[in-house]
Design an enzyme around this catalytic site. Structure first.
Site, mmCIF file in Angstrom:
data_model
loop_
_atom_site.group_PDB
_atom_site.id
_atom_site.type_symbol
_atom_site.label_atom_id
_atom_site.label_comp_id
_atom_site.label_asym_id
_atom_site.label_seq_id
_atom_site.Cartn_x
_atom_site.Cartn_y
_atom_site.Cartn_z
ATOM 1 N N ASP A 32 -29.242 40.938 96.850
ATOM 2 C CA ASP A 32 -27.642 40.630 96.332
ATOM 3 C C ASP A 32 -27.308 41.414 95.018
ATOM 4 O O ASP A 32 -26.336 41.846 94.904
ATOM 5 C CB ASP A 32 -27.629 39.076 96.211
ATOM 6 N N ALA A 33 -28.449 41.543 94.242
ATOM 7 C CA ALA A 33 -28.070 41.883 92.779
ATOM 8 C C ALA A 33 -27.649 43.452 92.811
ATOM 9 O O ALA A 33 -26.868 43.791 92.279
ATOM 10 C CB ALA A 33 -29.387 41.751 91.841
ATOM 11 N N LYS A 116 -19.552 25.550 120.809
ATOM 12 C CA LYS A 116 -18.124 25.126 120.582
ATOM 13 C C LYS A 116 -18.113 24.776 118.953
ATOM 14 O O LYS A 116 -18.361 23.875 118.608
ATOM 15 C CB LYS A 116 -17.539 24.148 121.337
ATOM 16 N N GLU A 174 -12.889 31.417 115.150
ATOM 17 C CA GLU A 174 -13.264 30.148 114.512
ATOM 18 C C GLU A 174 -13.334 30.138 112.923
ATOM 19 O O GLU A 174 -14.515 30.987 112.730
ATOM 20 C CB GLU A 174 -14.019 29.017 115.202
ATOM 21 N N LYS A 291 -17.603 30.127 129.802
ATOM 22 C CA LYS A 291 -16.385 30.979 130.457
ATOM 23 C C LYS A 291 -17.017 32.179 131.539
ATOM 24 O O LYS A 291 -18.375 32.445 131.329
ATOM 25 C CB LYS A 291 -15.943 31.967 129.242
ATOM 26 N N LYS A 315 -18.070 19.168 126.049
ATOM 27 C CA LYS A 315 -18.491 18.450 124.940
ATOM 28 C C LYS A 315 -19.360 17.489 124.873
ATOM 29 O O LYS A 315 -19.867 17.125 125.979
ATOM 30 C CB LYS A 315 -16.877 17.774 124.327
HETATM 31 N N1 LIG Z 1 -14.000 26.521 119.380
HETATM 32 C C1 LIG Z 1 -15.156 27.603 119.770
HETATM 33 O O1 LIG Z 1 -15.966 27.898 119.341
HETATM 34 N N2 LIG Z 1 -14.314 28.327 120.859
HETATM 35 N N3 LIG Z 1 -13.228 28.464 121.402
HETATM 36 C C2 LIG Z 1 -13.296 29.503 122.315
HETATM 37 C C3 LIG Z 1 -12.015 29.639 123.340
HETATM 38 C C4 LIG Z 1 -10.954 28.947 123.058
HETATM 39 C C5 LIG Z 1 -10.049 29.484 123.983
HETATM 40 C C6 LIG Z 1 -10.843 30.658 124.524
HETATM 41 O O2 LIG Z 1 -11.907 30.509 123.969
HETATM 42 N N4 LIG Z 1 -14.404 29.987 122.619
HETATM 43 C C7 LIG Z 1 -15.325 29.485 121.624
HETATM 44 N N5 LIG Z 1 -16.663 29.774 121.502
#
Ligand SMILES: NC(=O)n1nc(-c2ccco2)nc1N
Length: 324
Positions: A32-33, A116, A174, A291, A315
């Protein structure tokens, strides 16, 4: 010897390379330095020659003065929310709906499986490889222009790492705050008699909604991309997973837990493995996002009014807030 322009260009390229190694590959080549020394060398050269400063220089992350308010941005493609599953049965019903709907059913059905991330969804635009605009998801159609704040997030490149950038590219992902930075922020707030944040998600939201980018710049925020929105002037790969790998190759950070799973049994294994790993990740996740990997199949399945038919968020059961 190099003239000033060449010195500045070489320093910028070197800094961008090391930012990529550190933030995207998690494989720093210098301490880093040494990075800081190069950064301050560029800063000094730009101070001596302000006419050579460009907005995409690695030194230009923190905007000058606070905004009076946030402009509104309308998303060219809506940022949709995800349908939820709370059990294996609900996930399997999601898969059955897909199988019943697809004209040709590939065997196996391949899913791109992702953690997520529990933060704030944002949209970031690069025009000819330069970061030009960023917005919150908002209500999915309209969000707030948080460009100046997004520019302060160290793992978001101000310029794509490619000699052949797309004319226009929208990166969606995100913004979140890892536990270590969250705890440090709350400790300091307590010491200074300031308000603390209830959880990392609120801390990330509060930090992105700061009108003063200098404050946002001091907050430990991290970005992970999870999809491509608008893409013009580039031929994208035919699967979601390959698109994420492509994003990484041009300097955009992608979560390291993302993986391909063939068939729903493997997907459920991924879900359980992420549930096991959850306490060790160092950042909050509230489940997984599963997905359909093939873009053609995603298009064939399309969206239900609010959410895509081709993706579901599975979830975790609500966690007792006390255990943190
Ligand atoms: N929140 C999150 O980590 N998400 N959100 C999506 C998402 C939302 C709509 C399509 O893909 N994918 C990931 N890994």
């Amino acid at each position: 010897i190099m003239d000033i322009n060449q010195q500045i260009k070489q320093l910028r390229d070197t800094l961008r390379y090391h930012e990529y190694q550190y933030h995207v590959l998690d494989d720093p080549k210098i301490p880093d330095a040494e990075y800081d020394r190069l950064f301050h060398q560029l800063k000094a050269l730009e101070q001596q020659h302000p006419e050579l400063i460009t907005a995409d220089s690695p030194t230009q992350r923190v905007g000058a003065k606070p905004l009076a308010g946030f402009a509104q941005i309308t998303h060219e493609l809506p940022m949709l929310s995800l349908d939820n599953a709370f059990s294996d049965e609900e996930f399997n019903a999601f898969v059955k709906r897909i199988q019943d709907r697809l004209i040709v059913l590939p065997q196996p059905l391949t899913f791109c499986c992702e953690p997520k991330l529990d933060g704030l969804a944002v949209s970031i635009f690069y025009v000819n490889g330069v970061l030009t605009q960023a917005a919150t998801r908002g209500d999915g159609t309209t969000g707030e222009d948080i460009t100046l704040n997004i520019r302060t997030i160290r793992n978001i490149p101000l310029q794509l790492l490619t000699d052949n950038p797309p004319a226009r590219l929208e990166v969606r992902g995100e913004v979140f705050m890892p536990h270590e930075g969250f705890n440090r922020l709350n400790e300091r707030a307590l010491e200074h008699g300031e308000k603390t944040f209830a959880n990392p998600r609120n801390a990330a939201a509060g930090s992105l909604r700061q009108l003063d980018p200098k404050i946002t710049s001091r907050r430990p925020l991290v970005f992970n991309a999870y999809s491509v929105g608008i893409a013009e002037g580039v031929e994208l790969p035919a699967t979601h997973y390959e698109r994420l790998q492509w994003l990484k190759s041009v300097g955009i950070p992608v979560n390291s837990e993302v993986q391909l799973c063939d068939g729903s049994e493997k997907v459920l294994e991924f879900y359980r493995s992420m549930q096991q790993k959850r306490p060790t990740l160092g950042y909050d996740i509230d489940g997984t996002v599963l997905k359909i990997n093939d873009i053609g199949l995603q298009r064939e399945l399309g969206f239900i009014s609010k959410a895509p038919r081709w993706a579901i968020a599975y979830k975790f059961p609500a966690q007792e807030e006390l255990t943190r």
